[in-house]
Scaffold this motif. Structure first.
Motif, PDB file in Angstrom:
ATOM      1  N   HIS A 169     117.125  49.889  -4.187  1.00  0.00           N
ATOM      2  CA  HIS A 169     115.880  49.289  -3.743  1.00  0.00           C
ATOM      3  C   HIS A 169     115.724  47.877  -4.317  1.00  0.00           C
ATOM      4  N   SER A 170     116.090  47.681  -5.586  1.00  0.00           N
ATOM      5  CA  SER A 170     115.930  46.359  -6.217  1.00  0.00           C
ATOM      6  C   SER A 170     116.852  45.311  -5.592  1.00  0.00           C
ATOM      7  N   GLY A 184     114.485  41.487   0.445  1.00  0.00           N
ATOM      8  CA  GLY A 184     115.043  40.714   1.542  1.00  0.00           C
ATOM      9  C   GLY A 184     115.923  39.552   1.133  1.00  0.00           C
ATOM     10  N   HIS A 185     116.118  39.333  -0.166  1.00  0.00           N
ATOM     11  CA  HIS A 185     116.927  38.203  -0.623  1.00  0.00           C
ATOM     12  C   HIS A 185     118.413  38.510  -0.459  1.00  0.00           C
ATOM     13  N   TYR A 186     119.154  37.503  -0.075  1.00  0.00           N
ATOM     14  CA  TYR A 186     120.597  37.672   0.087  1.00  0.00           C
ATOM     15  C   TYR A 186     121.287  37.724  -1.276  1.00  0.00           C
ATOM     16  N   ARG A 187     122.149  38.729  -1.436  1.00  0.00           N
ATOM     17  CA  ARG A 187     122.958  38.870  -2.643  1.00  0.00           C
ATOM     18  C   ARG A 187     124.394  39.114  -2.196  1.00  0.00           C
ATOM     19  N   PHE A 238     124.338  42.018   0.451  1.00  0.00           N
ATOM     20  CA  PHE A 238     123.070  42.697   0.702  1.00  0.00           C
ATOM     21  C   PHE A 238     122.126  41.700   1.380  1.00  0.00           C
ATOM     22  N   ASN A 239     121.461  42.145   2.448  1.00  0.00           N
ATOM     23  CA  ASN A 239     120.574  41.282   3.240  1.00  0.00           C
ATOM     24  C   ASN A 239     121.301  40.035   3.745  1.00  0.00           C
ATOM     25  N   THR A 240     122.517  40.230   4.235  1.00  0.00           N
ATOM     26  CA  THR A 240     123.243  39.103   4.813  1.00  0.00           C
ATOM     27  C   THR A 240     122.700  38.850   6.222  1.00  0.00           C
ATOM     28  N   GLN A 241     122.369  37.590   6.537  1.00  0.00           N
ATOM     29  CA  GLN A 241     121.715  37.332   7.817  1.00  0.00           C
ATOM     30  C   GLN A 241     121.808  35.854   8.214  1.00  0.00           C
ATOM     31  N   THR A 242     121.783  35.642   9.514  1.00  0.00           N
ATOM     32  CA  THR A 242     121.607  34.312  10.090  1.00  0.00           C
ATOM     33  C   THR A 242     120.488  34.438  11.115  1.00  0.00           C
ATOM     34  N   GLY A 249     126.409  44.380   4.635  1.00  0.00           N
ATOM     35  CA  GLY A 249     127.425  44.169   5.654  1.00  0.00           C
ATOM     36  C   GLY A 249     128.051  42.796   5.615  1.00  0.00           C
ATOM     37  N   ILE A 250     128.687  42.433   6.736  1.00  0.00           N
ATOM     38  CA  ILE A 250     129.425  41.179   6.851  1.00  0.00           C
ATOM     39  C   ILE A 250     129.213  40.574   8.238  1.00  0.00           C
ATOM     40  N   LEU A 251     129.101  39.254   8.304  1.00  0.00           N
ATOM     41  CA  LEU A 251     128.905  38.523   9.549  1.00  0.00           C
ATOM     42  C   LEU A 251     130.206  37.867   9.997  1.00  0.00           C
ATOM     43  N   GLY A 252     130.378  37.722  11.316  1.00  0.00           N
ATOM     44  CA  GLY A 252     131.540  37.031  11.864  1.00  0.00           C
ATOM     45  C   GLY A 252     131.125  36.059  12.963  1.00  0.00           C
TER      46      GLY A 252
END
Length: 495
Positions: A406-407, A412-415, A443-447, A455-458
């Motif tokens: 949870h922490s 919502g911060h990207y780590r 964690f909270n990976t996003q564009t 997860g991971i973005l491509g």
């Protein structure tokens, strides 16, 4: 005039349906070849199909049910222990299959009996050794605890190995007997002596070294008896004969000078046996993770454990052995079905401290979704991520320290993490559609266009501004998997 396209088919594989207006391919699945509610997946290129079997069934057409944990192991090819339904004719029974090596080797061990040395249920003279009656079958689902049980596997399950275990003063110890039979009932019920060849040292090693086994006789096996008797055990004598034996170790007989507290269990390689000690209430209340339980038991045997968070308790199936992330006690946190919307990126379950279906924490790597109090209560230094795609489970490990999942996620911060795209893709069955660039993970990976809780973005472009692909846990339109090619049943555990 040249045709715009040419379609080559082999009639014997597909079949054709023709009319003046259409040419249709007949699906390889049109005959409904998959049994027991299996899902048929066609391949029009090769004219073949694959049956994806419902849990509890296997075979090319899902025509075979599981009759032992060995059958389940051969189907799943995983060391992850889990609840499995076994079928014996019209009867079924649910058992916790120990898949990994907890002291007798891996390969799928089927529980048969659990015996408490402080009780009289399974004394030598008990009818349970000779009849075909169950006793407390629900005890088969709880692992190496103190619930006595006798299962249908006692008279239904053939085997080539028997795993004997005793838990004394909280320490589990096991040994293996190589013995082939159509069932344990077959070896025991007629009362005939059948020798084994473990040797006295291995029998004594099952205990905490307090065992009093006199030096002579050393007759061992099934239905070994003189002055002392054991359904499975060894006799000892001070005299150099077996007629007047004064000591014995085994099931259900225990050393005369000291009763060993707790249950004796039984499992094998396709059946097994053991013994257990009760923990003090102080030790039990201190368990806040499966790591705590592992440090207490020092065993790779998976089992149900009650975790304590203040006045709140929750029961979980602790994975103790190495199922793909190493051993040491893994605490379940979430199970996510990629075909459902429960745990999409926008779901409040990622940010709140609410449970979801906590009973799913007791059933292992099945399809029951769950979110447990461990999500906001359990600190860790490692996260184990798992995906089940087409019935095959694969796991990978993230090294990340936090006070709770949870922490890491709720704010919502990207780590960032550093698995690498190859390890993310390796979680799947190679169907993942992950474009080659960007590869921002964590964690909270996003564009702007794509998001994942883990997860991971491509991207096809060489930046992360316009990502078109993503895979992981908690996506926008897929709870687990990727956005284009697959959805998975997913698991998160911590240690």
């Amino acid at each position: 005039m040249k045709p715009e396209a040419v379609l080559f088919v082999r009639f014997q594989l597909f079949g054709l349906i023709c009319s003046s207006r259409q040419l249709l391919l007949k699906s390889p699945c049109s005959s409904s070849p998959c049994k027991n509610e299996g899902t048929c997946v066609p391949s029009y290129i090769n004219g073949i199909y694959e049956c994806l079997c419902k849990k509890g069934f296997t075979g090319e057409f899902c025509e075979k049910d599981f009759k032992s944990c060995k059958d389940a192991y051969n189907s799943y090819k995983s060391n992850a222990s889990e609840l499995v339904t076994l079928h014996f004719g019209s009867n079924t029974t649910s058992v916790l299959c120990q898949m990994g090596d907890f002291g007798c080797g891996d390969g799928g061990w089927t529980p048969v009996m659990k015996i408490d040395g402080n009780k009289n249920t399974f004394r030598f003279s008990s009818g349970y050794w000779t009849n075909k009656s169950e006793y407390n079958p629900s005890g088969a689902t709880t692992g190496f605890d103190s619930q006595e049980t006798k299962l249908q596997t006692y008279w239904n399950t053939p085997f080539s190995k028997v795993c004997l275990g005793m838990k004394v003063n909280g320490q589990l110890r096991f040994t293996v007997i190589n013995s082939q039979a159509s069932s344990l009932h077959f070896l025991i019920a007629d009362g005939q002596y059948r020798p084994t060849s473990l040797g006295r040292n291995k029998w004594i090693a099952l205990t905490d070294s307090r065992a009093r086994l006199q030096p002579n006789c050393n007759q061992e096996g099934f239905n070994t008896k003189a002055n002392r008797k054991a359904r499975v055990g060894i006799l000892g004598n001070n005299e150099n004969d077996c007629r007047t034996c004064d000591s014995a170790i085994g099931l259900p007989v225990l050393p005369r000078h000291a009763k060993m507290k707790g249950p004796v269990y039984q499992v094998t390689k396709m059946a097994s046996l053991n013994a257990s000690a009760r923990k003090t209430s102080l030790e039990i209340s201190a368990r806040k993770s499966c790591r705590d339980a592992y440090n207490s038991y020092k065993s790779n045997a998976s089992e149900l454990v009650t975790l304590h968070f203040g006045a709140k308790t929750t029961s979980v199936l602790c994975q103790m052995g190495d199922f793909g992330c190493g051993d040491g006690g893994w605490t379940p946190v979430m199970k996510i079905d990629g075909n459902k919307n429960t745990f999409l990126f926008s779901s409040g379950y990622w940010t709140d401290k609410s449970e979801f279906n906590p009973s799913g924490g007791t059933t292992g790597f099945d399809s029951q979704e769950t979110k447990l109090p461990t999500y906001w209560n359990t600190p860790f230094s490692k996260v184990c991520l798992g995906m089940k795609v087409n019935g095959k489970m694969k796991f990978t490990l993230i090294t990340s320290q936090a006070s709770s999942l949870h922490s890491l996620v709720a704010d919502g911060h990207y780590r960032s993490t550093s698995l690498g795209r190859n390890k993310w893709i390796a979680l799947t069955d190679s169907k993942a559609h992950l474009q080659p660039n960007c590869n921002k993970e964590g964690f909270n990976t996003q564009t702007i266009h794509r998001r994942a809780r883990v997860g991971i973005l491509g991207n096809n472009e060489n930046d992360c501004n316009t990502c078109d692909s993503v895979m992981g846990f908690g996506l926008d339109s897929t709870a687990c998997g990727d956005l284009h090619s697959f959805r998975a049943m997913c698991y998160i555990l911590v240690q």
